[in-house]
Structure formats: structure tokens, C-alpha cells
Write an enzyme that holds these catalytic residues in place. Sequence first.
Site, PDB file in Angstrom:
ATOM      1  N   ASP A  34       0.852  -1.195   0.000  1.00 54.00           N
ATOM      2  CA  ASP A  34       0.000   0.000   0.000  1.00 54.00           C
ATOM      3  C   ASP A  34       0.888   1.244   0.000  1.00 54.00           C
ATOM      4  O   ASP A  34       1.886   1.323   0.711  1.00 54.00           O
ATOM      5  CB  ASP A  34      -0.924   0.000   1.220  1.00 54.00           C
ATOM      6  CG  ASP A  34      -2.073   0.981   1.073  1.00 54.00           C
ATOM      7  OD1 ASP A  34      -3.226   0.535   0.977  1.00 54.00           O
ATOM      8  OD2 ASP A  34      -1.809   2.210   1.051  1.00 54.00           O
ATOM      9  N   HIS A 108     -10.062  -5.324  -3.461  1.00 54.92           N
ATOM     10  CA  HIS A 108      -8.750  -5.525  -2.841  1.00 54.92           C
ATOM     11  C   HIS A 108      -8.930  -5.894  -1.382  1.00 54.92           C
ATOM     12  O   HIS A 108      -9.840  -5.420  -0.714  1.00 54.92           O
ATOM     13  CB  HIS A 108      -7.862  -4.279  -2.975  1.00 54.92           C
ATOM     14  CG  HIS A 108      -8.516  -3.013  -2.521  1.00 54.92           C
ATOM     15  ND1 HIS A 108      -9.441  -2.338  -3.281  1.00 54.92           N
ATOM     16  CD2 HIS A 108      -8.380  -2.296  -1.371  1.00 54.92           C
ATOM     17  CE1 HIS A 108      -9.839  -1.257  -2.637  1.00 54.92           C
ATOM     18  NE2 HIS A 108      -9.226  -1.207  -1.466  1.00 54.92           N
ATOM     19  N   HIS A 110      -6.953  -5.690   2.127  1.00 53.13           N
ATOM     20  CA  HIS A 110      -5.820  -5.148   2.875  1.00 53.13           C
ATOM     21  C   HIS A 110      -5.335  -6.230   3.848  1.00 53.13           C
ATOM     22  O   HIS A 110      -6.145  -6.823   4.577  1.00 53.13           O
ATOM     23  CB  HIS A 110      -6.244  -3.961   3.737  1.00 53.13           C
ATOM     24  CG  HIS A 110      -6.750  -2.769   2.995  1.00 53.13           C
ATOM     25  ND1 HIS A 110      -6.017  -1.615   2.832  1.00 53.13           N
ATOM     26  CD2 HIS A 110      -7.941  -2.526   2.395  1.00 53.13           C
ATOM     27  CE1 HIS A 110      -6.724  -0.716   2.176  1.00 53.13           C
ATOM     28  NE2 HIS A 110      -7.903  -1.240   1.897  1.00 53.13           N
TER      29      HIS A 110
HETATM   30  P1  AMP Z   1      -9.852   1.431   0.131  1.00 51.30           P
HETATM   31  O1  AMP Z   1     -10.239   2.605   0.946  1.00 51.30           O
HETATM   32  O2  AMP Z   1     -10.121   0.121   0.817  1.00 51.30           O
HETATM   33  O3  AMP Z   1     -10.403   1.489  -1.282  1.00 51.30           O
HETATM   34  O4  AMP Z   1      -8.273   1.477   0.039  1.00 51.30           O
HETATM   35  C1  AMP Z   1      -7.544   1.884  -1.076  1.00 51.30           C
HETATM   36  C2  AMP Z   1      -6.078   1.782  -0.708  1.00 51.30           C
HETATM   37  O5  AMP Z   1      -5.323   1.911  -1.900  1.00 51.30           O
HETATM   38  C3  AMP Z   1      -5.593   2.855   0.254  1.00 51.30           C
HETATM   39  O6  AMP Z   1      -5.057   2.223   1.421  1.00 51.30           O
HETATM   40  C4  AMP Z   1      -4.507   3.587  -0.547  1.00 51.30           C
HETATM   41  O7  AMP Z   1      -3.416   3.985   0.249  1.00 51.30           O
HETATM   42  C5  AMP Z   1      -4.106   2.549  -1.571  1.00 51.30           C
HETATM   43  N1  AMP Z   1      -3.568   3.067  -2.804  1.00 51.30           N
HETATM   44  C6  AMP Z   1      -4.078   4.042  -3.594  1.00 51.30           C
HETATM   45  N2  AMP Z   1      -3.299   4.233  -4.668  1.00 51.30           N
HETATM   46  C7  AMP Z   1      -2.274   3.352  -4.569  1.00 51.30           C
HETATM   47  C8  AMP Z   1      -1.146   3.049  -5.367  1.00 51.30           C
HETATM   48  N3  AMP Z   1      -0.887   3.713  -6.508  1.00 51.30           N
HETATM   49  N4  AMP Z   1      -0.301   2.078  -4.962  1.00 51.30           N
HETATM   50  C9  AMP Z   1      -0.540   1.409  -3.809  1.00 51.30           C
HETATM   51  N5  AMP Z   1      -1.604   1.645  -3.014  1.00 51.30           N
HETATM   52  C10 AMP Z   1      -2.447   2.600  -3.380  1.00 51.30           C
END
Ligand code: AMP
Length: 124
Positions: A34, A108, A110
Amino acid sequence: MPAYDDNNIFARILRGEIPNDTVLETGHTLVFRDIRPQAPVHVLVIPKGAYVSYDDFSANASDAEIVDFHRAVARVTRDLGVSLDSGQGFRAITNAGAHGVQEVPHFHLHILGGRPMGRMVQPD
Ligand code: AMP
């Protein structure tokens, strides 16, 4: 189910348009760190297929995709030292839709670990 947005950031990562810090890649699954880690270990497990959310994936992915995804979870938790065999545990979270506060509309999971994670849901 909302239509899948081909231009979401994880779709762009899967197409190689945006760099990522890959931890594991399998036939159907990608695991990467992340970009805004909230724990010493914070990776995202995503299917390569176009699924909006966990319920979309669970309902519509093939058996092969579903098995591959979950085997990838087992591999990375072990390899990153947070599984119950290799470490002290982890938290797995998936956010879906508005009430789940999902930021990126590509399914996704986490995986967070490396420290005690506290209460699962904070009171308002
Ligand atoms: P969610 O709120 O569950 O949709 O989480 C989306 C996650 O994607 C967040 O924890 C962000 O920090 C992560 N994120 C967004 N853009 C990127 C990226 N380019 N590379 C890695 N993680 C990302």
C-alpha cells in the site's frame, strides 16, 4: 453492481501504466505494498480480473481465480512474517461501496500486521 471502471488506479497498475511495489504475482492475483501504509506490514491483494468489490468477486469470479486469490493470501502472510506460523497475526480488511468507505473500485484485500491492530471498528 456498479459497472467496473477501467480507469481506476488498480486497473492502471495491472496494465503496467503506474508502478507498484509488487510482493507476489500469480496467474490470477497481484499483491503489492500500500502506498500509504498504516502498519509495518500493509499490502493489498487484488485479483487481475475486473471485479468491483468482494461480493462481485465472490459471486462472479471463476473457481480458479478464487482459489488463486486465497492461496496468495496464505503465501504472503507467511512470507511477510505475519501468519500464525511465521509471526503474530494480521488483520484482513476489505471495504465495499459507500458505507464500506471504498476508495478504489477494484476489489482488494488489505493485509495489515507487524503491530497490534487495535479495535476493529472505532466508535463514531
Ligand atoms: P480502500 O479505501 O479500501 O479502497 O483502500 C484503497 C487503498 O489503496 C488505500 O489504502 C490507498 O493507500 C491505496 N492506494 C491508492 N493508490 C495506490 C497506489 N498507486 N499504490 C498502492 N496503493 C495505493
